[in-house]
Every structure is written in structure tokens, then in C-alpha cells.
Design an enzyme around this catalytic site. Structure first.
Site, PDB file in Angstrom:
ATOM      1  N   THR A  48       0.874  -1.141   0.000  1.00 38.42           N
ATOM      2  CA  THR A  48       0.000   0.000   0.000  1.00 38.42           C
ATOM      3  C   THR A  48       0.922   1.205   0.000  1.00 38.42           C
ATOM      4  O   THR A  48       2.111   1.056   0.223  1.00 38.42           O
ATOM      5  CB  THR A  48      -0.874  -0.117   1.260  1.00 38.42           C
ATOM      6  OG1 THR A  48      -1.619  -1.333   1.158  1.00 38.42           O
ATOM      7  CG2 THR A  48      -1.794   1.039   1.477  1.00 38.42           C
TER       8      THR A  48
ATOM      9  N   GLY B  42       1.138  -0.989   5.018  1.00 36.68           N
ATOM     10  CA  GLY B  42       1.528  -2.009   6.007  1.00 36.68           C
ATOM     11  C   GLY B  42       0.443  -3.007   6.352  1.00 36.68           C
ATOM     12  O   GLY B  42       0.553  -3.693   7.375  1.00 36.68           O
ATOM     13  N   GLY B  43      -0.606  -3.116   5.523  1.00 35.52           N
ATOM     14  CA  GLY B  43      -1.634  -4.131   5.790  1.00 35.52           C
ATOM     15  C   GLY B  43      -2.213  -3.962   7.178  1.00 35.52           C
ATOM     16  O   GLY B  43      -2.601  -2.862   7.584  1.00 35.52           O
TER      17      GLY B  43
ATOM     18  N   SER C 177      -7.667  -1.736   6.097  1.00 35.74           N
ATOM     19  CA  SER C 177      -7.071  -1.187   7.321  1.00 35.74           C
ATOM     20  C   SER C 177      -6.499   0.204   7.080  1.00 35.74           C
ATOM     21  O   SER C 177      -5.906   0.793   7.989  1.00 35.74           O
ATOM     22  CB  SER C 177      -5.926  -2.096   7.804  1.00 35.74           C
ATOM     23  OG  SER C 177      -6.412  -3.373   8.114  1.00 35.74           O
TER      24      SER C 177
ATOM     25  N   THR D 205      -3.748   1.456  -2.607  1.00 36.55           N
ATOM     26  CA  THR D 205      -3.168   0.118  -2.506  1.00 36.55           C
ATOM     27  C   THR D 205      -3.470  -0.761  -3.702  1.00 36.55           C
ATOM     28  O   THR D 205      -4.488  -0.591  -4.370  1.00 36.55           O
ATOM     29  CB  THR D 205      -3.696  -0.577  -1.229  1.00 36.55           C
ATOM     30  OG1 THR D 205      -3.040  -1.825  -1.077  1.00 36.55           O
ATOM     31  CG2 THR D 205      -5.187  -0.800  -1.273  1.00 36.55           C
TER      32      THR D 205
HETATM   33  N1  GLY Z   1      -4.864  -3.933   1.303  1.00 36.49           N
HETATM   34  C1  GLY Z   1      -4.570  -3.418   2.571  1.00 36.49           C
HETATM   35  C2  GLY Z   1      -5.735  -2.744   3.187  1.00 36.49           C
HETATM   36  O1  GLY Z   1      -6.560  -2.199   2.498  1.00 36.49           O
HETATM   37  O2  GLY Z   1      -5.865  -2.773   4.376  1.00 36.49           O
END
Ligand code: GLY
Length: 566
Positions: free
Chosen positions: A377, A469-470, A449, A395
Site C-alpha cells: 500500500t 503495512g496491511g 485497514s 493500494t
Molecule cells: N490492502 C490493505 C488494506 O486495504 O488494508
């Protein structure tokens, strides 16, 4: 013959001018910190930050600069900058209005709840993470056009730096070369057509990356607007790519995609007002929960990285992520009890079983009881001279998304379908689990997130921040805010201090490699399992507005992140 020479001479002249542009695309430097008087942009790549500042200097506002920076990132930072993914924009405008724009990807019309389960009911996360079936319907381009409502300049101007970078190329950084080489085998396996990212010999720092197909797509967007992506040639190329790779996205899915303006999450924290992203990101709600759970404890007195402070923050994280897994999903599809989850009474109740000096357990701390009625992201922060502030996180999900480049269109598609809960309890690529609220349904947005956030002080922008950072995005933003609002760290330290992270399951604290050993010992003595990661957590981009109006922009030291200003 004369004509040819003249033509060549023209190309050489154009090339020379391009190379002499304020930030030479073949020779540029990462700037970690900038103090600016008028405007600042900080993003994951120096050329993208430079594109944003160029737009500010040409009379654009922070929204214009954010659009131009995202478009440039789609060229110079292909692992996360994108046309084929999605994102969220949070803005505070000079007239006092807070805005959020949701351009999260959506599940295609043919998607269904159990699409990643085999006949024995076993989940296949490879399919939700790699290749055509992992892609959601892209939202980024719709997001740029919805953002234009708040911008001053036409798209033609905002997209120009990106077109030049794609058409004429730029020198790649060492990190980019490493990443392209790391995924070269997957690119070869998963792509159905040749693409700019695959070549016979390994990439090295300084190589020029030219992306003619992407330049063509950008020009169609310039000339035809939204329809230059969601209809016509680009849509046809995406649908053809899906047919070759047995993916689900159709031209009808693309035509139907819409970005949405949402009501921002806004809440007080002591003297500050926090403005952040609502569902379908879990980020805003979780940040409100985290800050609400720790607000009444004497964190400033305990101090930065004091084991007591870390323990309290970890226990808040455990509880917020348990709630995330159980209750959060796309509110257009499921009822989410947001008011209860963020009420002071509920948050105080959540912390009742917190025991100082004693590790909690995710086996006993589950999602809170509610009344029945109810890795890659990228982030950019912008502040302009008019008092507008914009935080954008976008992302593709994993690095280079699903690793598939749309044949003839030159951009990577996301693998955002993995952000759905593909089966209750089965962890996604970030180890996050979920339940029915985040199950797959056609047209639904997968839970995110991402937490682009603006902190206001006296109703004016004070901090503008966010990070990739997920699952660690929320805890990284939380720590960056606490580092400044509670622990009074200077901005560069607030961004670069080693981070920790707890996400309920697995029941362990993850810390960055540089995390001090004595603090790890203290946490282990309290009963925590502490895992030292090989990699780093987050890449935070922060702008702090000082009392005298100057802007301190900080690019995270963990990558090529770079600040620019004037
Ligand atoms: N792909 C990561 C997020 O959207 O949380």
C-alpha cells in the site's frame, strides 16, 4: 534525410529539457525531511512528491497535488502506486469542511462467498492472492475524478507529469530493482502478454523504466476522462486480460464502478480533533477505539517506549482487532454497530480486564459483547498554502497486486479480494481473520485497514499522516500519533522510532528488528510472546504544521520515501 535529422534533433532537445526539469527523472535524490513555507508533499517516491509540488506551484491546491502525486506514483512506484487498485482520501478544506472519498475496489459481479474454497471446503489463499481471480474492480481512477470536485486544475494538467514519466522513462532506485527482480518469476508465470516490468537480464539501480502501454492508458484518461478507463479501449483490454486468465471482472463491472463520498470518522482526543476514514476501512473505527481505550491512562508520564506504555497500547490493540474481525465489513452490505463500538462506555468496559504488568490472552479476550439491536500500500500527505490538508492511502494490496499487468494497458491489477474473509477464521496474507460481516458478495467492498488521518488543533490542520503495512497500518498510525500527542517526540523520531504491533490473532507482539532488547525482556517477563520481525513495519509520511505556519514534512526512513516543499 534532412527530415530525419530534424526529427532526431527535436527528440534530443525534448529529452534534454525533460532531464533538466526541476527534478531530473534520471538523477534525483531522496529527501527525508523538508521544512517548507508554502506547501509540502511527502510520498513513497521523490519523483511523485516532486510532481505534487510542481502542481502546487502551478496554482493547484492540496487536492490537485494529491491527484497528481497518485498518478505519478502509478508510474514510478508500480508495486503500490496504481491505476489498477484503489484507495481512500481524507481531506480538511480551508472552509472547515472535512471530506472523505472511498475508491476501494469492489468484488466483481460474478464473485460469490465461497469462490476460493475447493470441493472439500478448504480455502486456497493462493487464488485470492495471485493471478487474475484475486483482482477486485479497480477504484483508483474513479477516485481521482471524484476528488476533482475539490480541485482547481483540470485533469489534463494533473496527469501531465505522469504521462511524461511513463513515456520517457525514469531511473529506478535500488529498492525498485530489488523488488522487480524478486517477483520476476511470478511476473513471467502469471502474465499473458509481454510487459515493461520483465526483461531478459536482472534490473539494477539506475536502469530506465519506460512504460509505453501505461502512457497510452494515461492519455486515454486525459482525453476521455473516467470513460478513458472504465469504458472503451482500456475497459476492453481489462476484460480481455480477465478472459485470458479466467478472472471475473467484466466491462459491465467496470462501467458500474463508482467512488463514493463518505461521512468522515471525527472524534476528539484531548485538545485535538482526529479526522479519519470510515468503513469500508476499519482504520478510522479502530483508531477511535485505540485512542479511546488509552486516553484516560497517564501515557505521557509513563513515557515513550516505557514497558507500561507499550503494554497498555498492546492490550488496546488486542481488543480493537478482535472487534475488527467480528463486526467490521462494508456498511453498504452489512449492519455495523459503529456507535456502540466507539462509545466511551463500551471502550471503558473493554479495558476492564486489562491487568497492568500481566499479558492478556486472545483465547479469553474475544470480540466485545454488543447489544443485540443492533504488503503493499502507499500513503501520501499534502498541505498547501491555503490551509487545505489531504491524506491519501492507496493500494494494490500485495506488492505489485496480483502480479498481472493488463495486456496492452500497462498497469498491475490489485489482489484486494484477499482482504475479504474468504472463510471464517482463515487468515489472509496479513494474518487477519474475519467473519460474515466481511464475507465476499458481488459488488461489495472488502474491509481495509488503511487509515489516512488528519489531526486538527484549534480547527486547523496540525498533523497529516498515514502509512502502508496491511494489518499494521492502524497500529502504526496509532503509534505515530501517540509519539507526538503524548510523548512529544519530534516528527522525524515519531516516524522512525521502532514500532510494535499486536492484532489479537496471532497472540504475539511483533517488533521491528531495531526494537530495544531490554524492552523485549520486560514484555516477556509480563508473559508476552514477542516476535522480532525480519522486515520493518509501515512507511509513514507525516506533515506537521508548526505554530509559525511552517510545514515539517518527513518521509519514512524505511524506504525511498521523500519529502518535497517550497
Ligand atoms: N490492502 C490493505 C488494506 O486495504 O488494508
Amino acid at each position: 534525410m534532412r527530415t530525419t535529422w530534424l526529427f532526431l534533433a527535436l527528440i534530443v532537445t525534448a529529452h534534454a529539457t525533460y532531464a533538466q526539469s526541476p527534478t531530473n527523472p534520471y538523477r534525483y535524490q531522496v529527501q527525508k525531511q523538508v521544512t517548507a513555507r508554502h506547501g509540502a508533499v511527502v510520498s513513497a517516491h521523490p519523483l511523485a512528491s516532486a510532481a505534487g509540488v510542481q502542481i502546487l506551484q502551478e496554482g493547484g491546491n492540496a487536492v490537485d497535488a494529491a491527484i497528481a502525486t497518485q498518478l505519478a506514483l502509478a508510474v514510478v512506484y508500480p508495486e503500490a502506486g496504481n491505476l489498477g487498485g484503489g484507495g481512500f482520501l481524507v481531506g480538511h478544506l480551508r472552509n472547515g469542511l472535512n471530506i472523505t472519498i472511498d475508491y476501494r475496489e469492489k468484488a466483481p459481479g460474478k464473485a460469490y462467498r465461497d469462490m476460493y474454497l475447493d470441493s472439500a471446503g478448504k480455502a486456497d489463499t493462493r487464488l485470492s492472492q495471485e493471478g487474475h481471480l484475486a483482482a477486485g474492480v479497480p477504484g483508483a481512477v474513479a477516485g481521482f475524478f471524484t476528488s476533482l470536485r475539490y480541485a482547481k486544475l483540470p485533469m489534463k494538467k494533473l496527469i501531465a507529469p505522469a504521462i511524461l514519466l511513463a513515456e520517457k522513462g525514469f531511473a529506478i532506485t535500488e529498492a525498485e530493482a530489488r523488488n522487480l527482480n524478486r517477483y520476476a518469476k511470478m511476473f513471467r508465470q502469471l502474465n499473458t502478454r509481454p510487459c515493461a516490468f520483465v526483461k531478459a537480464t536482472p534490473w539494477k539501480a539506475g536502469d530506465t523504466l519506460v512504460q509505453p502501454d501505461l502512457a497510452g492508458t494515461l492519455k486515454r484518461i486525459r482525453d476521455k476522462g473516467r470513460a478513458g478507463f472504465y469504458e472503451g479501449e482500456t475497459a476492453r483490454l481489462i476484460a480481455a486480460e480477465m478472459q485470458r486468465g479466467k478472472g471475473f471482472i467484466t466491462t459491465a463491472d467496470l462501467k458500474a464502478y463508482e467512488a463514493k463520498e463518505r461521512t468522515p470518522v471525527v472524534f476528539p482526543y484531548k485538545d485535538y480533533t482526529i479526522v479519519t476514514m470510515p468503513l469500508p476501512s476499519s482504520g478510522g473505527i479502530a483508531l477511535q477505539q485505540l485512542m479511546g481505550m488509552v486516553e484516560d491512562y497517564p501515557l505521557a508520564k509513563w513515557g515513550f517506549h516505557a514497558p507500561q506504555s507499550i503494554q497498555l497500547m498492546v492490550e488496546a490493540e488486542r481488543r480493537a482487532y478482535a472487534d475488527r474481525a467480528q463486526y467490521l465489513g462494508d456498511a453498504d452490505f452489512v449492519k455495523v454497530p459503529v456507535e456502540q463500538l466507539t462509545s466511551k462506555a463500551y471502550l471503558a468496559e473493554r479495558m476492564q480486564d486489562y491487568e497492568p504488568q500481566q499479558a492478556g490472552s486472545s483465547a479469553t479476550v474475544k470480540a466485545g459483547k454488543l447489544l443485540q439491536e443492533s504488503m503493499e500500500t502507499t500513503h501520501l500527505s499534502v498541505v498547501d498554502s491555503e490551509g487545505n490538508a489531504v491524506a491519501v492511502t492507496t493500494t494494490l494490496n500485495g506488492s505489485y497486486g496480483c502480479k498481472v499487468v493488463v495486456g496492452g494497458a500497462g498497469f498491475f491489477l490489485n489482489n484486494e479480494m484477499d482482504d475479504f474473509s474468504i472463510k471464517p477464521g482463515v487468515p489472509n496474507m496479513y494474518g487477519l481473520v474475519g467473519a460474515a460481516a466481511n464475507a465476499i458478495a458481488p459488488g461489495k467492498r472488502m474491509l481495509s485497514s488503511m487509515t489516512p488521518t488528519i489531526v486538527l488543533l484549534d480547527k486547523r490542520p496540525y498533523l497529516v499522516t498515514g502509512t502502508p503495512g496491511g494489518s499494521t497500518i492502524i497500529t502504526s498510525v496509532f503509534q505515530t500519533l501517540m509519539n507526538i500527542l503524548e510523548f512529544s517526540l519530534p516528527p522525524d523520531q515519531a516516524v522512525n522510532a521502532p514500532k510494535f504491533h499486536h492484532q489479537w490473532l496471532p497472540d504475539e507482539i511483533h517488533v521491528e528488528p531495531q526494537f530495544p532488547a531490554d524492552i523485549i525482556d520486560s514484555l516477556e517477563q509480563m508473559g508476552y510472546k514477542v516476535v522480532t520481525l525480519r522486515g520493518t513495519i509501515g512507511r509513514t509520511e507525516l506533515i506537521k504544521v508548526n505554530g509559525d505556519g511552517t510545514l515539517e514534512a518527513v518521509g519514512d526512513g524505511r524506504g525511498d520515501d521523500s519529502a518535497a516543499g517550497y
